[in-house]
Scaffold this motif. Structure first.
Motif, PDB file in Angstrom:
ATOM      1  N   GLY A 112     -73.070 -99.954 -23.820  1.00  0.00           N
ATOM      2  CA  GLY A 112     -74.138 -99.714 -22.856  1.00  0.00           C
ATOM      3  C   GLY A 112     -74.685 -98.317 -22.857  1.00  0.00           C
ATOM      4  O   GLY A 112     -75.659 -98.023 -22.150  1.00  0.00           O
ATOM      5  N   CYS A 113     -74.094 -97.417 -23.623  1.00  0.00           N
ATOM      6  CA  CYS A 113     -74.552 -96.021 -23.676  1.00  0.00           C
ATOM      7  C   CYS A 113     -74.267 -95.483 -25.067  1.00  0.00           C
ATOM      8  O   CYS A 113     -73.634 -96.161 -25.882  1.00  0.00           O
ATOM      9  N   ARG A 114     -74.726 -94.227 -25.308  1.00  0.00           N
ATOM     10  CA  ARG A 114     -74.557 -93.685 -26.655  1.00  0.00           C
ATOM     11  C   ARG A 114     -74.423 -92.166 -26.612  1.00  0.00           C
ATOM     12  O   ARG A 114     -75.162 -91.489 -25.889  1.00  0.00           O
ATOM     13  N   VAL A 115     -73.485 -91.658 -27.389  1.00  0.00           N
ATOM     14  CA  VAL A 115     -73.347 -90.212 -27.532  1.00  0.00           C
ATOM     15  C   VAL A 115     -74.523 -89.681 -28.334  1.00  0.00           C
ATOM     16  O   VAL A 115     -74.822 -90.167 -29.422  1.00  0.00           O
ATOM     17  N   GLU A 116     -75.198 -88.663 -27.781  1.00  0.00           N
ATOM     18  CA  GLU A 116     -76.325 -88.050 -28.488  1.00  0.00           C
ATOM     19  C   GLU A 116     -75.924 -86.768 -29.209  1.00  0.00           C
ATOM     20  O   GLU A 116     -76.330 -86.545 -30.341  1.00  0.00           O
ATOM     21  N   LYS A 117     -75.143 -85.929 -28.538  1.00  0.00           N
ATOM     22  CA  LYS A 117     -74.707 -84.670 -29.138  1.00  0.00           C
ATOM     23  C   LYS A 117     -73.281 -84.371 -28.705  1.00  0.00           C
ATOM     24  O   LYS A 117     -72.866 -84.735 -27.604  1.00  0.00           O
ATOM     25  N   THR A 118     -72.571 -83.697 -29.591  1.00  0.00           N
ATOM     26  CA  THR A 118     -71.241 -83.181 -29.273  1.00  0.00           C
ATOM     27  C   THR A 118     -71.224 -81.700 -29.596  1.00  0.00           C
ATOM     28  O   THR A 118     -71.603 -81.294 -30.695  1.00  0.00           O
ATOM     29  N   LEU A 119     -70.779 -80.900 -28.625  1.00  0.00           N
ATOM     30  CA  LEU A 119     -70.693 -79.449 -28.798  1.00  0.00           C
ATOM     31  C   LEU A 119     -69.234 -79.032 -28.786  1.00  0.00           C
ATOM     32  O   LEU A 119     -68.472 -79.397 -27.878  1.00  0.00           O
ATOM     33  N   LEU A 120     -68.831 -78.282 -29.780  1.00  0.00           N
ATOM     34  CA  LEU A 120     -67.504 -77.691 -29.859  1.00  0.00           C
ATOM     35  C   LEU A 120     -67.634 -76.188 -29.712  1.00  0.00           C
ATOM     36  O   LEU A 120     -68.273 -75.528 -30.536  1.00  0.00           O
ATOM     37  N   ARG A 121     -67.076 -75.679 -28.612  1.00  0.00           N
ATOM     38  CA  ARG A 121     -67.194 -74.247 -28.289  1.00  0.00           C
ATOM     39  C   ARG A 121     -68.653 -73.786 -28.390  1.00  0.00           C
ATOM     40  O   ARG A 121     -68.951 -72.721 -28.934  1.00  0.00           O
ATOM     41  N   GLY A 122     -69.560 -74.599 -27.881  1.00  0.00           N
ATOM     42  CA  GLY A 122     -70.973 -74.242 -27.806  1.00  0.00           C
ATOM     43  C   GLY A 122     -71.789 -74.552 -29.035  1.00  0.00           C
ATOM     44  O   GLY A 122     -73.020 -74.443 -29.005  1.00  0.00           O
ATOM     45  N   VAL A 161     -73.191 -77.235 -31.867  1.00  0.00           N
ATOM     46  CA  VAL A 161     -73.435 -78.666 -32.042  1.00  0.00           C
ATOM     47  C   VAL A 161     -72.779 -79.118 -33.338  1.00  0.00           C
ATOM     48  O   VAL A 161     -73.165 -78.706 -34.426  1.00  0.00           O
ATOM     49  N   VAL A 162     -71.763 -79.968 -33.204  1.00  0.00           N
ATOM     50  CA  VAL A 162     -71.082 -80.493 -34.388  1.00  0.00           C
ATOM     51  C   VAL A 162     -71.504 -81.922 -34.695  1.00  0.00           C
ATOM     52  O   VAL A 162     -71.189 -82.446 -35.764  1.00  0.00           O
ATOM     53  N   TYR A 163     -72.193 -82.550 -33.756  1.00  0.00           N
ATOM     54  CA  TYR A 163     -72.768 -83.876 -34.007  1.00  0.00           C
ATOM     55  C   TYR A 163     -74.057 -84.003 -33.221  1.00  0.00           C
ATOM     56  O   TYR A 163     -74.127 -83.648 -32.042  1.00  0.00           O
ATOM     57  N   ASP A 164     -75.103 -84.491 -33.892  1.00  0.00           N
ATOM     58  CA  ASP A 164     -76.396 -84.749 -33.269  1.00  0.00           C
ATOM     59  C   ASP A 164     -76.913 -86.058 -33.861  1.00  0.00           C
ATOM     60  O   ASP A 164     -77.239 -86.124 -35.045  1.00  0.00           O
ATOM     61  N   ARG A 165     -76.953 -87.082 -33.042  1.00  0.00           N
ATOM     62  CA  ARG A 165     -77.312 -88.417 -33.534  1.00  0.00           C
ATOM     63  C   ARG A 165     -78.672 -88.447 -34.226  1.00  0.00           C
ATOM     64  O   ARG A 165     -78.907 -89.253 -35.131  1.00  0.00           O
ATOM     65  N   HIS A 166     -79.573 -87.564 -33.831  1.00  0.00           N
ATOM     66  CA  HIS A 166     -80.943 -87.591 -34.372  1.00  0.00           C
ATOM     67  C   HIS A 166     -81.119 -86.659 -35.566  1.00  0.00           C
ATOM     68  O   HIS A 166     -82.221 -86.572 -36.118  1.00  0.00           O
ATOM     69  N   ALA A 167     -80.078 -85.981 -35.979  1.00  0.00           N
ATOM     70  CA  ALA A 167     -80.186 -85.031 -37.088  1.00  0.00           C
ATOM     71  C   ALA A 167     -79.963 -85.732 -38.425  1.00  0.00           C
ATOM     72  O   ALA A 167     -79.547 -86.892 -38.492  1.00  0.00           O
ATOM     73  N   ASP A 168     -80.206 -85.004 -39.496  1.00  0.00           N
ATOM     74  CA  ASP A 168     -79.950 -85.505 -40.841  1.00  0.00           C
ATOM     75  C   ASP A 168     -78.451 -85.533 -41.109  1.00  0.00           C
ATOM     76  O   ASP A 168     -77.646 -85.133 -40.275  1.00  0.00           O
ATOM     77  N   GLN A 169     -78.073 -85.973 -42.294  1.00  0.00           N
ATOM     78  CA  GLN A 169     -76.677 -86.029 -42.725  1.00  0.00           C
ATOM     79  C   GLN A 169     -75.832 -86.898 -41.788  1.00  0.00           C
ATOM     80  O   GLN A 169     -74.664 -86.601 -41.523  1.00  0.00           O
ATOM     81  N   GLY A 170     -76.425 -87.950 -41.270  1.00  0.00           N
ATOM     82  CA  GLY A 170     -75.691 -88.834 -40.383  1.00  0.00           C
ATOM     83  C   GLY A 170     -75.311 -88.193 -39.072  1.00  0.00           C
ATOM     84  O   GLY A 170     -74.399 -88.649 -38.392  1.00  0.00           O
ATOM     85  N   GLY A 171     -76.002 -87.136 -38.702  1.00  0.00           N
ATOM     86  CA  GLY A 171     -75.750 -86.466 -37.440  1.00  0.00           C
ATOM     87  C   GLY A 171     -74.698 -85.389 -37.497  1.00  0.00           C
ATOM     88  O   GLY A 171     -74.477 -84.687 -36.503  1.00  0.00           O
ATOM     89  N   LEU A 172     -74.039 -85.211 -38.628  1.00  0.00           N
ATOM     90  CA  LEU A 172     -72.942 -84.253 -38.739  1.00  0.00           C
ATOM     91  C   LEU A 172     -73.434 -82.963 -39.372  1.00  0.00           C
ATOM     92  O   LEU A 172     -74.092 -82.973 -40.410  1.00  0.00           O
ATOM     93  N   ASP A 173     -73.098 -81.851 -38.743  1.00  0.00           N
ATOM     94  CA  ASP A 173     -73.546 -80.540 -39.192  1.00  0.00           C
ATOM     95  C   ASP A 173     -72.776 -80.139 -40.448  1.00  0.00           C
ATOM     96  O   ASP A 173     -71.562 -79.918 -40.408  1.00  0.00           O
ATOM     97  N   THR A 174     -73.474 -80.044 -41.573  1.00  0.00           N
ATOM     98  CA  THR A 174     -72.812 -79.713 -42.836  1.00  0.00           C
ATOM     99  C   THR A 174     -72.272 -78.296 -42.850  1.00  0.00           C
ATOM    100  O   THR A 174     -71.392 -77.969 -43.638  1.00  0.00           O
ATOM    101  N   GLU A 175     -72.786 -77.424 -41.972  1.00  0.00           N
ATOM    102  CA  GLU A 175     -72.294 -76.044 -41.926  1.00  0.00           C
ATOM    103  C   GLU A 175     -71.015 -75.917 -41.116  1.00  0.00           C
ATOM    104  O   GLU A 175     -70.378 -74.867 -41.120  1.00  0.00           O
ATOM    105  N   ARG A 176     -70.629 -76.974 -40.409  1.00  0.00           N
ATOM    106  CA  ARG A 176     -69.452 -76.884 -39.537  1.00  0.00           C
ATOM    107  C   ARG A 176     -68.429 -77.959 -39.886  1.00  0.00           C
ATOM    108  O   ARG A 176     -67.788 -78.526 -39.017  1.00  0.00           O
TER     109      ARG A 176
END
Length: 473
Positions: free
Chosen positions: A428-438, A440-455
């Motif tokens: 019924g809901c969906r995670v859009e972003k996850t922040l680790l110590r400020g 963004v380590v996951y962003d559903r709308h970003a490239d690379q499947g939402g996962l930050d390649t730099e982190r």
């Protein structure tokens, strides 16, 4: 040039605090929460993360995860496992000691696990469990010194991973281990099923050629869980050992644990999302992907567990993410006893609890957040930085859209092997972003499947603070 007051401000979200939900901004500096207030001056921030119309949760602290390195990374490793956890709003996990080669039953094995984590790269923060097995009582103090959050033991067979080193405890090992763990002021986590009961029933079923899923479910009855819980509680009273019961599947066992807690025993109870999502009818429908132990029970048990969670009798909800290659979930000759037991679910904990708990059953969001985040952080010595949204704590956040229902498909899973009992489940809901110590380590709308390649390796190893304590409140 003067630095800004905040590195990041998360703006306008409905923030899930310990006791309420309120529209607030969150100011983040040097990875920690510096300010929480309405309408922070955004000109004083280097970066803005908009969250209006979304809910902001403390990052999930998943205290029960199997990522299988070293040695069994082909099942799931730190890289893919932590990516899936990040996609599910999890910012801290505690890795279990078995299903690795070697299992984490001494300090040398723990160092091998840490080395594997460094090689693989971990996207979120993590801590480690040690193990209690026959013959390793002399290793427990060294594991404590090395920084484990506690110890895990099995009262029934954990299954064969080929290591020959992580066996279930007999009564003498359990009792002496509890005495040693009590002297170290640590917690013992228990898989509570009676081995004599389940082994006898499983052998009888297979000898009779009764090997369907219904037969497997019948071989692990509620009585096996209750008998083990009663035995462990009695030993806990006699030794003074802190106890944590993992993946409890029956409301009767939760009541026993709650009674012991109210009588003064230092004990906590955990259940898992799959016991709250499915019934035995679903298990028969889904098949091998839903096999686990203890098994998923009936609708009566599921709804009773939800009530107990709302009442605070269930302290912690953890995924028990237990991955394996698809070949290990293949049913050969119709024999479900030979199929690997374990559910891939680490990516789905928050969405399941919020969708089924709040949207369908009206359980207040602070109660759900506490079970996923604050309570495990408190119990396992991580609450100095993790588990809640508050000044001075790590800025670990999950931004969730409560108006984004969807059906989970395999292509959305981040696991090494993208299969799960939750495929086809309507969340019924969906995670859009996850922040680790400020960050963004996951962003559903970003490239690379939402996962930050730099982190890809931004996770840090955590040690518990001086003493893992009773859960507060």
């Amino acid at each position: 040039m003067l630095s800004k007051q905040w590195d990041v401000v998360v703006t306008g979200g409905s923030v899930v605090l310990r006791d309420r939900v309120e529209v607030l901004d969150i100011g983040i500096k040097d990875g920690r929460i510096a300010d929480i207030a309405p309408n922070l001056p955004l000109e004083d921030a280097d970066r803005i993360v908009p969250a209006a119309g979304r809910h902001v949760f403390a990052g999930v602290v998943d205290a029960h995860v199997h990522l299988n390195e070293p040695g069994l990374g082909e099942w799931e490793g730190f890289a893919t496992g932590s990516a899936a956890l990040a996609a599910g709003g999890c910012t801290t996990f505690v890795d279990m000691p078995l299903n690795g080669l070697p299992p984490t039953v001494n300090a040398a094995a723990l160092e091998l696990k840490l080395a594997a984590a460094r090689r693989s790269g971990v996207r979120v923060d993590y801590a480690l469990w040690g193990g209690l097995v026959p013959g390793n009582q002399g290793e427990l103090a060294a594991l404590s010194e090395a920084g484990v959050v506690g110890y895990k033991a099995f009262m029934s067979s954990p299954g064969d991973t080929g290591d020959g080193c992580f066996a279930n405890v007999d009564d003498d090992t359990l009792f002496e281990g509890m005495k040693a763990i009590a002297s170290l002021n640590h917690v013992l986590a228990l898989h509570a099923e009676s081995e004599p009961v389940v082994a006898k029933l499983a052998a009888a079923k297979q000898a009779a050629g009764e090997t369907a899923m219904r037969d497997y479910l019948a071989s692990r009855p509620a009585e096996a869980e209750l008998e083990a819980v009663k035995l462990a509680l009695d030993m806990g009273r006699r030794t003074g050992c802190k106890l944590h019961f993992v993946h409890i599947s029956t409301p009767e066992a939760i009541e026993l644990i709650d009674e012991a807690k109210r009588a003064g025993l230092d004990v906590t109870a955990e259940t898992c999302p799959h016991y709250l999502a499915f019934t035995d009818e679903d298990v028969v429908r889904i098949g091998a992907g839903a096999k686990c132990s203890p098994p998923i029970r009936g609708e009566r048990e599921r709804e009773a567990l939800w009530r107990q969670l709302a009442e605070g009798k269930i302290d912690i909800v953890a995924s028990d993410h237990s991955p394996c290659p698809p070949s290990m979930k293949t049913v050969k000759g119709g024999n479900y006893f030979e199929v690997w037991g374990g559910i891939l679910g680490g990516q789905s904990t928050l969405e399941l609890l919020v969708g089924e708990g709040w949207l369908k059953r009206g359980i207040p969001l602070p109660i759900l957040s506490r079970a996923m985040s604050a309570a495990p952080a408190e119990r396992f010595g991580l609450s100095g930085s993790k588990g809640a949204i508050g000044p001075g704590l790590d800025a670990d956040l999950a931004i969730v859209d409560l108006n984004a229902p969807y059906v989970l498909t395999a292509d959305q899973l981040k696991y090494r092997h993208p299969h799960s009992a939750y495929e086809g489940f309507g969340f019924g809901c969906r995670v859009e972003k996850t922040l680790l110590r400020g960050n963004v380590v996951y962003d559903r709308h970003a490239d690379q499947g939402g996962l930050d390649t730099e982190r890809q390796a931004s996770g840090r190893r955590l040690r518990p603070h001086a003493s893992a304590s009773r859960i507060i409140g």
